[in-house]
Every structure is written in structure tokens, then in C-alpha cells.
Design a protein around this motif. Structure first.
Motif, mmCIF file in Angstrom:
data_model
loop_
_atom_site.group_PDB
_atom_site.id
_atom_site.type_symbol
_atom_site.label_atom_id
_atom_site.label_comp_id
_atom_site.label_asym_id
_atom_site.label_seq_id
_atom_site.Cartn_x
_atom_site.Cartn_y
_atom_site.Cartn_z
ATOM 1 N N GLU A 105 1.034 -15.495 -3.955
ATOM 2 C CA GLU A 105 0.909 -16.419 -2.841
ATOM 3 C C GLU A 105 -0.186 -15.952 -1.876
ATOM 4 O O GLU A 105 -0.390 -14.753 -1.677
ATOM 5 C CB GLU A 105 2.249 -16.517 -2.103
ATOM 6 N N VAL A 106 -0.875 -16.917 -1.285
ATOM 7 C CA VAL A 106 -2.000 -16.604 -0.401
ATOM 8 C C VAL A 106 -1.560 -15.719 0.764
ATOM 9 O O VAL A 106 -2.204 -14.707 1.073
ATOM 10 C CB VAL A 106 -2.656 -17.893 0.130
ATOM 11 N N ASP A 107 -0.461 -16.068 1.423
ATOM 12 C CA ASP A 107 -0.022 -15.281 2.574
ATOM 13 C C ASP A 107 0.363 -13.867 2.165
ATOM 14 O O ASP A 107 0.161 -12.910 2.936
ATOM 15 C CB ASP A 107 1.156 -15.981 3.269
ATOM 16 N N TRP A 108 0.921 -13.715 0.984
ATOM 17 C CA TRP A 108 1.268 -12.376 0.503
ATOM 18 C C TRP A 108 0.008 -11.551 0.241
ATOM 19 O O TRP A 108 -0.048 -10.369 0.600
ATOM 20 C CB TRP A 108 2.102 -12.480 -0.769
ATOM 21 N N LEU A 109 -1.022 -12.172 -0.350
ATOM 22 C CA LEU A 109 -2.274 -11.463 -0.585
ATOM 23 C C LEU A 109 -2.937 -11.062 0.736
ATOM 24 O O LEU A 109 -3.526 -9.981 0.846
ATOM 25 C CB LEU A 109 -3.227 -12.313 -1.424
ATOM 26 N N ARG A 110 -2.840 -11.911 1.738
ATOM 27 C CA ARG A 110 -3.387 -11.566 3.046
ATOM 28 C C ARG A 110 -2.632 -10.375 3.649
ATOM 29 O O ARG A 110 -3.240 -9.455 4.222
ATOM 30 C CB ARG A 110 -3.313 -12.763 3.988
ATOM 31 N N ALA A 111 -1.310 -10.388 3.497
ATOM 32 C CA ALA A 111 -0.513 -9.268 4.001
ATOM 33 C C ALA A 111 -0.818 -7.990 3.225
ATOM 34 O O ALA A 111 -0.868 -6.893 3.811
ATOM 35 C CB ALA A 111 0.975 -9.608 3.904
ATOM 36 N N LEU A 112 -1.045 -8.123 1.931
ATOM 37 C CA LEU A 112 -1.396 -6.964 1.113
ATOM 38 C C LEU A 112 -2.747 -6.406 1.524
ATOM 39 O O LEU A 112 -2.921 -5.180 1.655
ATOM 40 C CB LEU A 112 -1.403 -7.371 -0.363
ATOM 41 N N ARG A 113 -3.713 -7.288 1.742
ATOM 42 C CA ARG A 113 -5.042 -6.862 2.205
ATOM 43 C C ARG A 113 -4.922 -6.123 3.555
ATOM 44 O O ARG A 113 -5.537 -5.056 3.752
ATOM 45 C CB ARG A 113 -5.934 -8.091 2.343
ATOM 46 N N LYS A 114 -4.138 -6.686 4.461
ATOM 47 C CA LYS A 114 -3.961 -6.082 5.783
ATOM 48 C C LYS A 114 -3.327 -4.696 5.667
ATOM 49 O O LYS A 114 -3.764 -3.739 6.331
ATOM 50 C CB LYS A 114 -3.088 -7.002 6.641
ATOM 51 N N ARG A 115 -2.322 -4.569 4.815
ATOM 52 C CA ARG A 115 -1.655 -3.276 4.653
ATOM 53 C C ARG A 115 -2.595 -2.244 4.028
ATOM 54 O O ARG A 115 -2.594 -1.071 4.445
ATOM 55 C CB ARG A 115 -0.398 -3.437 3.803
ATOM 56 N N CYS A 116 -3.408 -2.663 3.063
ATOM 57 C CA CYS A 116 -4.383 -1.745 2.462
ATOM 58 C C CYS A 116 -5.370 -1.247 3.524
ATOM 59 O O CYS A 116 -5.720 -0.061 3.553
ATOM 60 C CB CYS A 116 -5.132 -2.424 1.326
ATOM 61 N N ASP A 117 -5.804 -2.138 4.399
ATOM 62 C CA ASP A 117 -6.722 -1.744 5.467
ATOM 63 C C ASP A 117 -6.065 -0.750 6.427
ATOM 64 O O ASP A 117 -6.709 0.191 6.902
ATOM 65 C CB ASP A 117 -7.202 -2.976 6.237
ATOM 66 N N GLU A 118 -4.792 -0.964 6.703
ATOM 67 C CA GLU A 118 -4.084 -0.088 7.645
ATOM 68 C C GLU A 118 -3.995 1.344 7.145
ATOM 69 O O GLU A 118 -4.066 2.295 7.936
ATOM 70 C CB GLU A 118 -2.678 -0.641 7.908
ATOM 71 N N VAL A 119 -3.842 1.512 5.829
ATOM 72 C CA VAL A 119 -3.639 2.861 5.286
ATOM 73 C C VAL A 119 -4.855 3.391 4.539
ATOM 74 O O VAL A 119 -4.835 4.503 4.014
ATOM 75 C CB VAL A 119 -2.397 2.908 4.363
ATOM 76 N N GLY A 120 -5.937 2.608 4.470
ATOM 77 C CA GLY A 120 -7.143 3.063 3.796
ATOM 78 C C GLY A 120 -7.057 3.062 2.285
ATOM 79 O O GLY A 120 -7.654 3.918 1.612
ATOM 80 N N ALA A 121 -6.311 2.103 1.731
ATOM 81 C CA ALA A 121 -6.195 1.978 0.275
ATOM 82 C C ALA A 121 -7.195 0.962 -0.255
ATOM 83 O O ALA A 121 -7.519 -0.015 0.422
ATOM 84 C CB ALA A 121 -4.777 1.557 -0.110
ATOM 85 N N VAL A 122 -7.673 1.187 -1.450
ATOM 86 C CA VAL A 122 -8.610 0.271 -2.110
ATOM 87 C C VAL A 122 -7.814 -0.818 -2.823
ATOM 88 O O VAL A 122 -6.912 -0.527 -3.613
ATOM 89 C CB VAL A 122 -9.497 1.023 -3.109
#
Length: 494
Positions: free
Chosen positions: A291-308
Motif C-alpha cells: 500500500e502507498v501509505d505503508w511504503l511512505r511510512a517505510l521510507r520515513k522509518r528508513c530515513d529516521e534510522v539511516g537504512a537503505v
């Protein structure tokens, strides 16, 4: 090369719509495709036309099967048919029986079988320069990499919104490409890059050396029902026990989540995470869409912790959804750092590619990764030819028209066979899945269809996968759906 593409376009015969049918009612206002839809399931294909029982196996076929059994590692469960040639959307076995290929070599043959343009590029390139290794430059790799990046910027992906451009500045285009020989190798390369990025980011945050034994930013997150390949690294993030169990222990530090579970992301992706890999539309796992909103949340979480963040678009990318990437139409804050691709890029000739934004590509220097065969002159020349044709606006428009019609026909199946099928058709574009209420039924439907001259695939534990060539026509879609309707009728009577 452009001349070859133009010649291929002239010689390509688009399928007719002869199969749309005597059963059709007039076009309805709700019909997005504008094509007439049938008023009832077809009963034309309830009888077996391509038998596979022991009595139907000819001496020639038996000899070929026996040779394979004697010499080939038995890791594939294959039906007792032997393919001999293909043209367009069709393939013939050694007995001369014609099959409509609605699997496209597992979403590989984007331009179908025996495409004249592909054949000509293969002939001219192979006779000029077949292989150099990556010790030397050749002209084709740079052209294909440029096309991949420029299309991504223009059509959306890797953080660029549609309509973007990034002129080469200070020697870079904003992204880089690494060529491999397969999708599995592309994913292995992406995971290696992400692991190195994680160590570099940990070192910057702590002031220690990247190779300090204390570095713990090495974990990888993947998701249930994902499929990323069968080599040890890719297999470690392919969580199907059927594939993993015989080869354990796999690489450590892999955490597994569930697609579209937003609440779990904070606990799943943490400071130790260096990489997250996900398919925007899971192929092998059942045609499950993120889902689009889930991918956005995943992107945000990756940015928060510095994950690729890695999107595996090996099956769903390169226009199979109707867009260049399955994520091209999504907001830029739902885009990955890395995207991997392979299957259709050279229409069946082995090739894979990793596309990386500069901010992650910068950690890779000479000697940090490599391949002998990846990015060969022949593979890249074919990739450039195929991608040039797939990206033409008229071709993309034809994909949309055909996929609209396919979607309408599949929606009718769920209405006509509610006791067998799930209500919702999975996927989009030309990557679709029919979900079944009984897990034993998908394999049976694939068998029934093959015995009636149509090649389908299963997906996951409960779905039939439809991934035809991208130049499939409405007539062929109509025929395939007629056969599937007949198969479902037979299944319902068993």
C-alpha cells in the motif's frame, strides 16, 4: 540500433481481436477498455486438447525426457512436454502443438518470442563484439545505463517525480547503474551496497572506523511472501520455508516483517538496520501489492534510522504495471534508494541491473564489487534495444489498453465463480493474480489450462499468476480468458 528498432516496429504484427467472441454483449458504459465483454462464461474449452497422460507421450518426447532425467539435476518439477519454437505470444512443442504463452517465461519475454528486432541486434552485436569482461570499456553499457537513469528521472522513480531531469553535473547524472547477469545477482549487489553504506554511516555517527568489530549496523529487513532469489544472500531474505529450510543456516541478522503492517515498522526497522528490501508488488509470493501509505511510512522509518531502502522490481518493473517502475506513479516520499531489475530487460537474454542514487552509490569504489559476464556488449545492446521499444509512448498506451481489458475479464471471473475465487483481483497492469479460496486449486487450474493450450503460473500458496508478454493483444487476452473460464467450469464440476 534505432534503425533496427524501427524495422522491428514495422514487422511486428499486433494480434487481432478475433477472440473477443460470439458470446459478447455490446460495450457497456462501465467498460474502460471500450471492448465488448462476454455475457456468460465460455464453455468452448472444457475438453482436453493437449493431453499429457502417458499414452500421449510419443517416442520422440520420451527420448528427450529420458535424456534430461539422466543428465540434468532434478530441481524442476516440469510437465511432460518439450518446447521447440516460439513466435510472438505463441510457443510450439516438438509434437507441433501450439500454446498461448500467458507466462512469458516468468515475466521475461516482454516482446514475445522470436522478435525480429531482438534477433537482429543479437546477430549484429554477437558478430561484432560478444564479450570483453569488465576489464575494458565498451560502447553499449554506458548507453543502456544512461537510458535507464534518464527514463527514471523523466517518468518517476528513485526519488525523482515524473518530469524531472538531472543534467550531468560534475561528472554525475545523480544515479549510477551496476549490471549483473540476473535478478538474484542484482539483489545480492544491492544488499552488498547497503551493508557497506550501513558501516560507513555507523562510522560517521560514532567516530570509529567502519571496520571496527563493534559495528552493529548490519541487519537486513525483509517481508513475508517476498521472493528475491536463491543464492545464499538473496535466499536469506526470501522467507518461504520451502526454499530456505534445506540450506540453513543462512546469513544472520535478517528480520522479517509483514507487508502493509505500519504499526510494526518502528520495532522492525531500527538503528541496527542497514537495509530494507521489498517488492512493491510481490510476484512469486502471490501478487500482493504494498500500500502507498505503508511504503511512505517505510521510507520515513528508513530515513529516521539511516537504512537503505531497496525496491526489488525484477518482476513488477519495466512497464509491467503500465509505468516504468511500479513505484513511478507514487509520491517521491515513497521511493527507494536502490531499485533492482532484470527479467524483461533483454527479452530473455540474461541481464540484471542495480540503479542507485548517488548518495548510496558513493561508497562503492574500484574493487568493491564486480562480475565477469555482467554488462556484456551483447546483453547491454539487447537491453538498450528492448527498453527503447518498451518506453515508446504508443507501446505504453497499448499496455494500458490491453491491461484494462484483462482487468475487466478477470473481474467477470470473480463474479461468475464466487465459490472458487476471491472477490478481489490482485495486482495491476499486466501483473495480475487470481486468488483462490482452496489452496489446491491454483495448481490444478494451471494444469487444466496447459491441457487446453494456455500457459499460466501459480503464485504463492493460493493464486494463479498472469504475466503475459507486454505486447500481448486483446484477441489473445480474450482467448486466454475463455480457456480459464472453461477450466474453472471443469474445476467446479470435479
Amino acid at each position: 540500433m534505432r534503425a533496427v528498432a524501427r524495422q522491428a516496429r514495422r514487422t511486428l504484427v499486433r494480434p487481432t481481436q478475433h477472440g473477443l467472441g460470439v458470446r459478447c454483449m455490446g460495450s457497456e458504459a462501465s467498460s474502460r477498455s471500450g471492448l465488448p465483454l462476454p455475457s456468460a462464461p465460455s464453455k468452448l474449452y472444457t475438453a482436453v486438447t493437449h493431453p499429457e497422460d502417458a499414452a500421449s507421450i510419443t517416442p520422440q518426447v520420451k527420448e528427450l525426457l529420458d535424456r534430461s532425467s539422466a543428465y540434468i539435476l532434478p530441481v524442476y518439477a516440469r510437465p511432460p512436454i518439450v518446447m521447440a519454437k516460439g513466435k510472438g505470444a505463441y510457443i510450439w512443442d516438438v509434437q507441433g502443438r501450439q500454446y498461448l504463452d500467458f507466462s512469458a517465461g516468468i515475466a521475461v519475454n516482454a516482446l514475445g518470442h522470436g522478435d525480429e528486432g531482438v534477433v537482429e541486434v543479437m546477430r549484429t552485436t554477437a558478430s561484432t563484439l560478444l564479450h570483453t569482461s569488465n576489464v575494458y570499456h565498451h560502447e553499449h553499457a554506458g548507453k543502456l545505463a544512461e537510458l535507464l537513469i534518464q527514463l527514471t528521472q523523466a517518468e518517476g522513480g528513485l526519488g525523482w517525480a515524473p518530469g524531472s531531469a538531472h543534467p550531468v553535473t560534475n561528472g554525475t547524472s545523480g544515479a549510477k547503474v551496476f549490471f549483473s547477469n540476473s535478478g538474484t545477482e542484482a539483489n545480492e549487489g544491492a544488499l552488498k551496497v547497503a551493508r557497506k553504506v550501513g558501516k560507513e554511516r555507523w562510522a560517521k555517527a560514532t567516530g570509529k572506523a567502519w571496520d571496527d568489530p563493534a559495528c552493529d549496523k548490519v541487519e537486513i529487513v525483509c517481508f513475508e511472501r517476498g521472493f528475491h532469489g536463491r543464492s545464499m544472500g538473496a535466499l536469506s531474505v526470501t522467507t518461504n520455508p520451502k526454499y530456505q529450510k534445506p540450506f540453513m543456516p543462512l546469513i544472520p541478522g535478517v528480520r522479517v516483517g509483514q507487508l502493509n503492517d505500519t504499526a510494526a515498522l518502528e520495532g522492525l526497522v531500527g538503528d541496527k538496520t542497514c537495509a530494507v528490501i521489498v517488492e512493491p508488488i510481490q510476484g512469486e509470493g502471490g501478487i500482493n501489492t504494498a500500500e502507498v501509505d505503508w511504503l511512505r511510512a517505510l521510507r520515513k522509518r528508513c530515513d529516521e534510522v539511516g537504512a537503505v531502502l531497496i525496491y526489488d522490481e525484477i518482476q513488477c518493473g519495466l512497464y509491467r504495471t503500465g509505468n516504468l517502475w511500479a513505484h513511478s506513479s507514487l509520491p517521491a516520499d515513497a521511493h527507494p534508494d536502490i531499485v533492482t531489475t532484470a527479467k524483461p530487460l533483454a527479452n530473455g537474454y540474461p541481464i540484471g541491473a542495480v540503479l542507485l542514487r548517488d548518495d548510496v552509490a558513493g561508497v562503492m569504489t574500484a574493487g568493491t564489487h564486480g562480475t565477469t559476464f555482467g554488462g556484456s556488449p551483447l546483453a547491454c545492446a539487447l537491453g538498450y534495444h528492448v527498453l527503447s521499444r518498451l518506453s515508446e509512448r504508443t507501446f505504453v498506451a497499448s499496455i494500458k489498453e490491453t491491461s484494462d481489458y484483462l482487468g475487466e475479464r478477470l473481474a467477470l471471473l470473480t463474479k461468475w465463480f464466487p465459490n472458487i475465487l476471491e472477490e478481489r483481483v490482485r495486482g495491476r497492469g499486466l501483473i495480475r493474480g487470481l486468488g483462490f479460496k482452496n489452496g489446491a486449486h491454483p495448481g490444478r487450474v494451471v494444469e487444466l489450462a496447459r491441457e487446453r493450450g494456455v500457459l499460466l503460473l501459480t503464485a504463492g500458496a493460493d493464486a494463479v499468476r498472469l504475466v503475459p508478454s507486454l505486447n500481448i493483444g486483446a484477441g489473445e487476452v480474450g482467448h486466454a480468458m475463455d480457456v480459464v473460464e472453461g477450466c474453472l467450469s471443469v474445476l467446479g464440476s470435479e
